[in-house]
Design a protein around this motif. Structure first.
Motif, short mmCIF file in Angstrom:
data_model
loop_
_atom_site.label_atom_id
_atom_site.label_comp_id
_atom_site.label_asym_id
_atom_site.label_seq_id
_atom_site.Cartn_x
_atom_site.Cartn_y
_atom_site.Cartn_z
N GLN A 294 32.21 67.81 -19.54
CA GLN A 294 31.57 66.65 -18.93
C GLN A 294 31.42 65.49 -19.92
O GLN A 294 30.42 64.77 -19.92
N ASN B 9 21.94 67.16 -2.46
CA ASN B 9 21.72 67.15 -3.91
C ASN B 9 21.24 65.75 -4.30
O ASN B 9 22.03 64.80 -4.35
N GLY C 258 20.16 64.94 -7.17
CA GLY C 258 20.43 64.68 -8.57
C GLY C 258 21.69 63.85 -8.77
O GLY C 258 21.97 63.40 -9.88
N GLN C 259 22.46 63.65 -7.70
CA GLN C 259 23.70 62.88 -7.77
C GLN C 259 23.50 61.48 -7.20
O GLN C 259 24.19 61.05 -6.28
N LYS C 260 22.54 60.76 -7.74
CA LYS C 260 22.29 59.39 -7.30
C LYS C 260 23.37 58.46 -7.84
O LYS C 260 24.01 58.75 -8.85
N GLY D 125 21.84 60.39 -3.16
CA GLY D 125 22.33 61.73 -3.48
C GLY D 125 23.59 62.00 -2.68
O GLY D 125 24.18 61.09 -2.08
N TRP E 243 25.82 73.11 -7.60
CA TRP E 243 24.99 71.99 -8.07
C TRP E 243 24.66 72.13 -9.55
O TRP E 243 24.64 71.14 -10.28
N SER E 244 24.36 73.33 -9.99
CA SER E 244 23.96 73.52 -11.38
C SER E 244 25.06 73.09 -12.34
O SER E 244 24.78 72.61 -13.45
N ASN F 84 25.87 68.85 -11.61
CA ASN F 84 24.84 67.91 -12.06
C ASN F 84 24.93 67.59 -13.55
O ASN F 84 24.28 66.65 -14.02
N SER G 276 26.22 64.13 -13.79
CA SER G 276 25.58 63.13 -12.93
C SER G 276 25.25 61.85 -13.69
O SER G 276 25.25 60.76 -13.11
N ARG G 277 24.98 61.96 -14.99
CA ARG G 277 24.61 60.77 -15.77
C ARG G 277 25.75 59.75 -15.79
O ARG G 277 25.53 58.56 -15.59
N SER H 121 26.69 58.40 -12.07
CA SER H 121 25.75 57.47 -11.44
C SER H 121 26.01 56.02 -11.84
O SER H 121 25.61 55.09 -11.13
#
Length: 539
Positions: A105, A205, A207-209, A272, A390-391, A394, A397-398, A401
Motif C-alpha cells: 500500500q 465501509n 473508513g473509505q471516505k 464510504g 475491509w481490514s 482500509n 484508505s489514506r 481518499s
C-alpha cells in the motif's frame, strides 16, 4: 544490456562524475528513426529527455528522433504522452511499483520521492519535476494491464467492447452458469439446493471516505464498470432519483453506530463505500462496489445487490447483512422501482440473514429468525467474510481518499482484483483445510444428534413429532411460529410481592407460619435496600 539506463561513477580531477554506460549510445541509436520510417511513425526531435527507472532519473544530453508510443514501448519504455513525450518510465519500474503498491500500500507520491532520493541523496541537485507525468503513466499502465489480463487483445471489439464486470477476477469456487455447475443442478430436491446456492455478504465501509476535489467531474475512470466498482454514471442516475431518501433504520443495538457514521461529512464526495462479496471465499463481486453519499440508504444497497445479480441464473441466494432485518422489509416492492433488466426472477429464492458477530446486538425478535445457526445448508457460515476484506483494503484508505474520482475508482478496481487473485491462488490450501476440519466434526455431531434423538424417543415421542413438524413448517415459510425463538417471561416486583403474599396467606390458613417476620417482608425489604443503594450510587 538488461539495464541500459544505469549510471557509473568515475573519478576525474578529484570529483566524481555520473556517466552513462557506453551501451547507452547503442540504446540511443536504436531509438533513432531513419527518414524512410518517418511516414510510418509519428516522431519528434528531443533535445533533452528524462527517463524514470529503477535507479531514479536518467537524462539524455543528445538530440535524436524517437518514435512515439510503439517504438518506445518496443524498447521497454512507457511514454508520458501520446503526442510529443519528453519523458518516459521503464515498464519494469511501473511493474515494480504496481506490485509494491498492492502488497505494501505504498502511495505513488512516496514512491516518486524515493526515486528522487535515489537520483540525488543530498538534495543539492535540482531534478526536473515529472510527478504529474509519473501519475499519468501509472494510470495508463494499470488500465492496459487490466485489459490485457481479461483478454481484450484477443477480441475484435477491443477495449471498447469490454462489458460490465468482465475485467473483475471472479470467485472460482462460487457457482457460475455454464462454468462449474453439473448437468441437472437445477432439478435437485429442495434439501440439496444449498449445494448450488450463492452465499453473499454485504456491508458498508465508512473508513473509505473520499474528499471532494476540484474538477472531479473532469476525471473519468479509464475502466468504467469493468471491474468490481460499478459504473458510476449509471449508479448515480438511479441514486439521484431518491436523493432525499433516509437511511435504513437500525435495530436498537445499532443506533449509536449509525449516528457516529453520519458525522463529519463536510467536504466529502463519498462518506464510504458499500460492497458485496462472497461470504465463504471472501472475494469481491463484479460490479458489487459503489460510493455512499450519506450513510446507508436503501437505494445504494438495493442497486448494488440487484445490479450485481444480473444474469445470475441460480435458484437460491443467501444474503448476509448486519441490518438485514430492516433491509428485507419491502425488498421486492422497492425492486419494482428499478429498470426492468435489474428485476430478479420470482424463481430466485432469497434468504436474508445477519452475521453471527452482529446478531447479538439486535433486538430479541431478530435472534432466531435471522440466525445462520438455524438455517438449513448455512449453519456453519458466519457471514462475516467481508470484514476480512475491509481490514486489508482500509490500509490504503489514506492515499485513496485524496485522489480524484476517476483515479480512485480505477485504483479500487486494481486493489480488489489483486485481493481476488490472492484468494484464488490460495483456494486449494484453504478449501483443503476446511474440508479436513469439517469431516471429523460432521461425524461427531451426527453421532451426538442421533444419540440425543434416540434418548428422547422413549419419553417424548409425541413431542419429537410436534417439534419436527414445527421446524419444517417454519423453514418452508408455512408458519410464522419460530420453534427456536426463546420467549423470555418478565417478572415484575409487583408480581413477586403478590406471589409471596399469597404463599404466606396460605401458610397462615394452615397454621404453618407463626413467625413475626415473614419471608415476603424480608425479600421486599432487601429489594428496597438494593434500590436505595442504586439511587445513592447514581447521585
Amino acid at each position: 544490456m538488461d539495464e541500459p539506463l544505469h549510471v557509473i561513477e568515475v573519478n576525474g580531477s578529484k570529483i566524481f562524475f555520473n556517466l552513462l554506460l557506453y551501451a547507452l549510445l547503442a540504446f540511443a541509436s536504436s531509438l533513432a528513426i531513419c527518414l524512410e520510417d518517418s511516414a510510418a511513425f509519428q516522431s519528434t526531435a528531443l533535445k533533452t529527455s528524462q527517463f524514470l527507472h529503477g535507479m531514479g532519473y536518467t537524462q539524455f544530453p543528445w538530440t535524436f528522433v524517437v518514435a512515439l508510443q510503439r517504438r518506445l514501448m518496443e524498447m521497454g519504455l512507457w511514454p508520458s504522452s501520446y503526442k510529443e513525450p519528453k519523458s518516459a518510465a521503464t515498464v519494469q519500474l511501473l511493474r515494480n511499483f504496481q506490485i509494491t503498491n498492492l502488497h505494501c500500500q505504498t502511495p505513488s507520491t512516496e514512491f516518486y520521492e524515493v526515486l528522487e532520493f535515489i537520483s540525488d541523496g543530498t538534495g543539492l541537485q535540482k531534478l526536473p519535476e515529472r510527478e504529474a507525468q509519473w501519475m499519468t503513466m501509472l494510470r495508463q499502465y494499470r488500465n492496459i494491464k487490466t485489459a490485457k489480463r481479461c483478454g481484450r487483445g484477443h477480441d475484435t471489439k477491443g477495449i471498447k467492447g469490454t462489458s460490465y464486470g468482465e475485467a473483475a477476477v471472479p470467485c472460482r469456487a462460487c457457482p457460475h452458469l455454464e462454468r462449474n455447475l453439473p448437468a441437472g443442478w437445477d432439478k435437485v430436491s429442495a434439501d440439496d439446493q444449498f449445494l448450488y446456492a450463492l452465499y453473499l455478504c454485504k456491508d458498508a465501509n465508512f473508513g473509505q471516505k473520499a474528499r471532494a476535489r476540484p474538477n472531479d467531474d473532469r476525471d473519468p475512470s479509464l475502466s468504467p464498470g469493468w471491474g468490481c466498482f460499478v459504473l458510476n454514471d449509471l449508479y448515480m442516475a438511479e441514486v439521484s432519483k431518491r436523493a432525499t431518501q433516509e437511511e435504513i433504520s437500525h435495530c436498537v443495538g445499532f443506533k449509536a453506530i449509525s449516528t457516529a457514521n453520519t458525522k463529519k461529512t463536510k467536504g466529502l464526495c463519498a462518506t464510504g463505500i458499500s460492497a458485496v462479496s462472497c461470504a465463504r471465499h471472501e472475494t469481491f463481486r463484479p460490479n458489487g462496489i459503489g460510493d455512499l453519499q450519506v450513510g446507508e440508504r436503501y437505494i445504494n444497497m438495493d442497486f448494488l445487490a440487484l445490479f450485481m445479480l444480473i444474469g445470475c441464473g441460480l435458484s437460491l441466494v443467501f444474503f448476509s447483512y448486519d441490518i438485514a432485518c430492516q433491509w428485507v422489509v419491502n425488498f421486492r416492492s422497492r425492486m419494482a422501482q428499478f429498470p426492468e433488466h435489474m428485476h430478479l426472477p420470482n424463481s430466485l429464492k432469497l434468504i436474508f440473514k445477519v452475521p453471527k458477530f452482529y446478531l447479538i446486538a439486535h433486538a430479541r425478535k431478530c435472534l432466531a429468525k435471522f440466525s445462520f445457526n438455524y438455517t438449513e445448508g448455512a449453519a456453519k457460515t458466519d457471514g462475516e467474510g467481508i470484514e476480512w476484506n475491509w481490514s486489508w483494503l482500509n490500509a490504503c484508505s489514506r492515499s485513496l481518499s485524496m485522489m480524484k474520482a476517476g483515479a480512485r475508482w480505477d485504483m479500487l478496481d486494481d486493489f480488489t482484483n489483486f485481493w481476488n487473485w490472492r484468494k484464488t491462488i490460495n483456494l486449494e490450501t484453504s478449501l483443503v483445510k476446511k474440508l479436513v476440519k469439517a469431516i471429523p466434526e460432521a461425524v461427531v455431531n451426527a453421532h451426538a444428534f442421533t444419540a440425543f434423538t434416540d434418548a428422547l424417543q422413549d419419553d417424548h415421542t409425541k413431542d419429537l413429532l410436534i417439534w419436527q413438524d414445527q421446524v419444517v413448517q417454519w423453514e418452508q415459510g408455512l408458519s410464522n411460529f419460530c420453534p427456536y425463538d426463546m420467549r423470555e417471561e418478565t417478572l415484575t416486583l409487583a408480581q413477586v410481592k403478590k406471589e409471596l403474599t399469597e404463599e404466606e396467606h396460605q401458610q397462615e390458613v394452615t397454621g404453618m407460619n407463626t413467625s413475626i417476620s415473614t419471608l415476603s417482608g424480608l425479600v421486599i425489604e432487601g429489594l428496597e435496600i438494593e434500590e436505595l443503594q442504586y439511587v445513592l450510587l447514581v447521585r
